[in-house]
Design an enzyme around this catalytic site. Structure first.
Site, short mmCIF file in Angstrom:
data_model
loop_
_atom_site.label_atom_id
_atom_site.label_comp_id
_atom_site.label_asym_id
_atom_site.label_seq_id
_atom_site.Cartn_x
_atom_site.Cartn_y
_atom_site.Cartn_z
N GLY A 13 17.50 -10.44 13.92
CA GLY A 13 16.42 -9.77 13.18
C GLY A 13 15.16 -9.63 14.01
CB ILE A 92 16.22 -11.40 2.21
CG1 ILE A 92 16.43 -12.43 1.08
CG2 ILE A 92 17.44 -11.38 3.14
CD1 ILE A 92 17.52 -12.05 0.08
CG ASP A 95 8.23 -7.89 -1.60
OD1 ASP A 95 8.76 -9.01 -1.46
OD2 ASP A 95 7.50 -7.37 -0.74
CE1 TYR A 154 9.98 -13.65 2.63
CE2 TYR A 154 7.64 -14.16 2.54
CZ TYR A 154 8.78 -13.87 3.27
OH TYR A 154 8.71 -13.81 4.65
N GLY A 185 2.02 -14.53 9.77
CA GLY A 185 1.39 -13.56 8.88
C GLY A 185 2.23 -12.30 8.87
CE1 TYR A 186 2.43 -8.40 4.44
CE2 TYR A 186 0.92 -10.26 4.61
CZ TYR A 186 1.73 -9.43 3.85
OH TYR A 186 1.84 -9.64 2.49
N1 CAA Z 1 -3.75 -7.42 -6.74
C1 CAA Z 1 -4.01 -7.12 -8.04
N2 CAA Z 1 -3.45 -6.07 -8.68
C2 CAA Z 1 -2.62 -5.29 -7.97
C3 CAA Z 1 -2.31 -5.57 -6.62
C4 CAA Z 1 -2.92 -6.68 -6.00
N3 CAA Z 1 -2.70 -7.01 -4.74
N4 CAA Z 1 -1.43 -4.66 -6.19
C5 CAA Z 1 -1.18 -3.83 -7.24
N5 CAA Z 1 -1.90 -4.22 -8.30
C6 CAA Z 1 -1.91 -3.61 -9.63
C7 CAA Z 1 -1.92 -2.10 -9.56
O1 CAA Z 1 -3.22 -1.62 -9.44
C8 CAA Z 1 -1.26 -1.73 -10.89
O2 CAA Z 1 -2.23 -1.90 -11.92
P1 CAA Z 1 -2.12 -1.05 -13.30
O3 CAA Z 1 -0.79 -1.42 -13.93
O4 CAA Z 1 -3.31 -1.52 -14.06
O5 CAA Z 1 -2.19 0.38 -12.87
C9 CAA Z 1 -0.22 -2.81 -11.05
O6 CAA Z 1 -0.68 -3.94 -10.29
C10 CAA Z 1 1.14 -2.36 -10.49
O7 CAA Z 1 2.11 -3.22 -10.96
P2 CAA Z 1 3.63 -2.84 -10.82
O8 CAA Z 1 4.44 -3.92 -11.45
O9 CAA Z 1 3.86 -1.45 -11.34
O10 CAA Z 1 3.80 -2.90 -9.24
P3 CAA Z 1 4.41 -1.82 -8.28
O11 CAA Z 1 5.82 -1.61 -8.68
O12 CAA Z 1 3.51 -0.69 -8.13
O13 CAA Z 1 4.38 -2.62 -6.87
C11 CAA Z 1 5.15 -4.21 -5.27
C12 CAA Z 1 4.92 -3.90 -6.75
C13 CAA Z 1 6.18 -3.26 -4.68
C14 CAA Z 1 5.65 -5.63 -5.18
C15 CAA Z 1 3.82 -4.08 -4.53
O14 CAA Z 1 2.86 -4.85 -5.19
C16 CAA Z 1 3.91 -4.55 -3.07
O15 CAA Z 1 4.51 -3.93 -2.22
N6 CAA Z 1 3.24 -5.68 -2.76
C17 CAA Z 1 3.18 -6.19 -1.40
C18 CAA Z 1 4.22 -7.15 -1.22
C19 CAA Z 1 4.14 -7.72 0.16
O16 CAA Z 1 3.09 -7.93 0.76
N7 CAA Z 1 5.29 -8.03 0.69
C20 CAA Z 1 5.37 -8.58 2.00
C21 CAA Z 1 6.69 -8.21 2.59
S1 CAA Z 1 6.81 -8.69 4.28
C22 CAA Z 1 6.95 -10.32 4.21
O17 CAA Z 1 7.16 -10.92 3.21
C23 CAA Z 1 6.83 -11.04 5.53
C24 CAA Z 1 5.82 -12.08 5.43
O18 CAA Z 1 6.18 -13.23 5.42
C25 CAA Z 1 4.39 -11.73 5.43
#
Ligand code: CAA
Length: 248
Positions: A13, A92, A95, A154, A185-186
């Site tokens: 990976g 994995i 999210d 996660y 981190g990222y």
């Molecule tokens: N804080 C507060 N509110 C937030 C927010 C945040 N960070 N992000 C979104 N929201 C709000 C939106 O504004 C929206 O509000 P309304 O309902 O009032 O409009 C609501 O939350 C959206 O909720 P949903 O359940 O509809 O969420 P979604 O389906 O749009 O998205 C998600 C969900 C795909 C998980 C998205 O939040 C996301 O991608 N988050 C990032 C996840 C992330 O950082 N993953 C890291 C992967 S890499 C990794 O993990 C490696 C590592 O170790 C770092």
């Protein structure tokens, strides 16, 4: 002395691959563990590394299964030799906001990212303590330390990883085996590429260094922790996150 043998789970990976290269360049004989369904990818990876002058062993094993992890470890021991270094890097994401998360998404992440620490480490730790030398490095995440919107599964697994590190470190400290955590981190890999671009941009904007990390920047620290000279470092967590989360 014969080269020490290192197993890196998730070895083909993004971060795992850089760890394999770092350890190989430091003189370890490295086995890259891979998920059984990724056999073709693993063989292609092995071939590519060979054309670039590095010979790796590869080993198939589903780290979310104890039996599979046992088979993988036994196969490595008989084919390559005893495992001196284990880097638990396989992981994995699934999210979802908590209100939308299905039991399968919870379980997949907990079994692959946390149960795997038990499943794989259990296979190698007795050999390390019997031989009086070993290095275990668990790859956690900044999101285990601070939580992340959309990652209850996660974040729980990655926070658990450091609890595992601290407990096991105490049990094996007198036997020449160290156990440490690295919390990246990222990092620019396929895993972070899967985050929606606008969400990713918002996250990177919060990083004091204003960029993602590279897999090599994580791998370098793994290399240091696996060095003979790192024998007094155990139960520690190291952050490699560009300043996104600072603690001590
Ligand atoms: N804080 C507060 N509110 C937030 C927010 C945040 N960070 N992000 C979104 N929201 C709000 C939106 O504004 C929206 O509000 P309304 O309902 O009032 O409009 C609501 O939350 C959206 O909720 P949903 O359940 O509809 O969420 P979604 O389906 O749009 O998205 C998600 C969900 C795909 C998980 C998205 O939040 C996301 O991608 N988050 C990032 C996840 C992330 O950082 N993953 C890291 C992967 S890499 C990794 O993990 C490696 C590592 O170790 C770092």
């Amino acid at each position: 002395m014969a080269a020490r043998i290192a197993l890196v789970t998730g070895g083909i990976g993004g971060i795992g691959s850089a760890i394999c290269l770092e350890l190989a360049d430091r003189g370890f004989k490295v086995v890259a563990g891979y998920y059984p369904a990724e056999k073709d990818l693993a063989e292609a990876w092995q071939k590519k590394q060979a054309t670039e002058g590095r010979e790796f062993e590869i080993a198939s094993g589903d780290v979310s299964s104890f039996e599979d992890s046992q088979k993988m470890a036994q196969e490595i021991v008989s084919r390559v030799g005893p495992i001196d270094v284990l880097v638990n890097c396989a992981g994995i994401t699934r999210d979802k906001t908590f209100k939308k998360m299905e039991p399968e998404q919870w379980r997949a992440v907990i079994t692959t990212n946390l149960d795997s620490l038990f499943n794989v480490t259990r296979q190698v730790v007795d050999g390390m303590t019997e031989r009086g030398w070993g290095r275990i490095v668990n790859i956690s995440s900044v999101n285990g330390q601070r939580g992340q919107f959309g990652q209850t599964n996660y974040s729980a697994a990655k926070a658990g990883a450091h609890g595992f590190t601290m407990a096991l470190a105490q049990e094996v400290a007198r036997k020449g085996v160290t156990v440490n955590t690295i919390s990246p981190g990222y990092i620019a890999t396929e895993m972070t590429q899967a985050i929606a671009e606008d969400v990713r941009a918002q996250i990177v904007a919060q990083v004091p260094m204003a960029r993602m990390g590279t897999p090599e920047e994580v791998a370098y620290l793994v290399g240091i922790l696996c060095d003979d000279r790192a024998g007094y470092i155990t139960g520690a967590n190291y952050e490699v996150n560009g300043g996104l989360f600072m603690s001590f």
